[in-house]
Design a protein around this motif. Sequence first.
Motif: not given
Length: 293
Positions: A146-156
């Motif tokens: 992820t090139a930026g903020a960590v999102t809920y979708a990326k974590l999931s």
Amino acid sequence: MARVNADAWVPDEYGSEVITRVQQNSAIEAVARRINMNSDIMKVPRTGAIGVDVVAKGAAYTDAEPTLDNVTLDAVKFGTTVTIAEEDLDDAIVNAVAAFQAEWAVSYARKLDNACLGVTNGTVNGGTVPFKSVYASVTSGQKIATAGAVTYAKLSDTVALYEGSTYANDADTVVIAHPSFKASFRGMVDDNHRPIFVEGLAGTPATLFGIPVNFSFGAKTNSTASDSPSGNPLLVVGNRQHLLLGVRSGPESLLSYDAGFRTDEPVLKMRARRAFAVGRADSFGILEVTAGA
């Protein structure tokens, strides 16, 4: 040079300041599957999955043919010496030896975690690359960037990479993340507005999606093992039973006056011998932040 009697090494006992510091700063020491080693090289048996058939009454059983192989643990030594003026031992208000031991424990914990988790070089040389790390062991399909903020979708999605593995097991699932992820975790909620990250209280572990999470400054990429890695922050989710930590000796220390006899400068030596290997590489998922968490 005078020889040092190895019997004089003093192991740090469980509950000591050094062990406490190591446990607080090393996710690997805290959660990995510990394997006591009686020699510097040890083979750990590893078996593949075994299928199960439905057997009719009076029918013959079918033999399973699981793959049986080994994972090799090869112990290396993490060590440091500190030369101390005798006056500092006698006159200092603080216990100089204990202070150096505690600081060493933090650096050791971070370097061990980086060697086990984030070293990008997969060619083990017994020195700058002591082990093949989780990062170097898994395939590109098990990594999400992820090139930026960590999102809920990326974590999931990262957790889902692990959950789809044959070796996923809720009872042994752990998350290890760089502390920079905390800023992203706070305030992140699911579709029902429930926080996905819960800080640990009164000795209970912090959790992410209900999974115990440990934080480590060693959870960053680096080309070689370092106690201050400078690469990308990592979040690793996987089965702790496949984080194989070989324990040969230590942490332990020895204070020798031999080397500093002419100068009144005893030498404090601190070391720990550890081995590490990934049991099954496909039992992990990794989220890599390429531009700040």
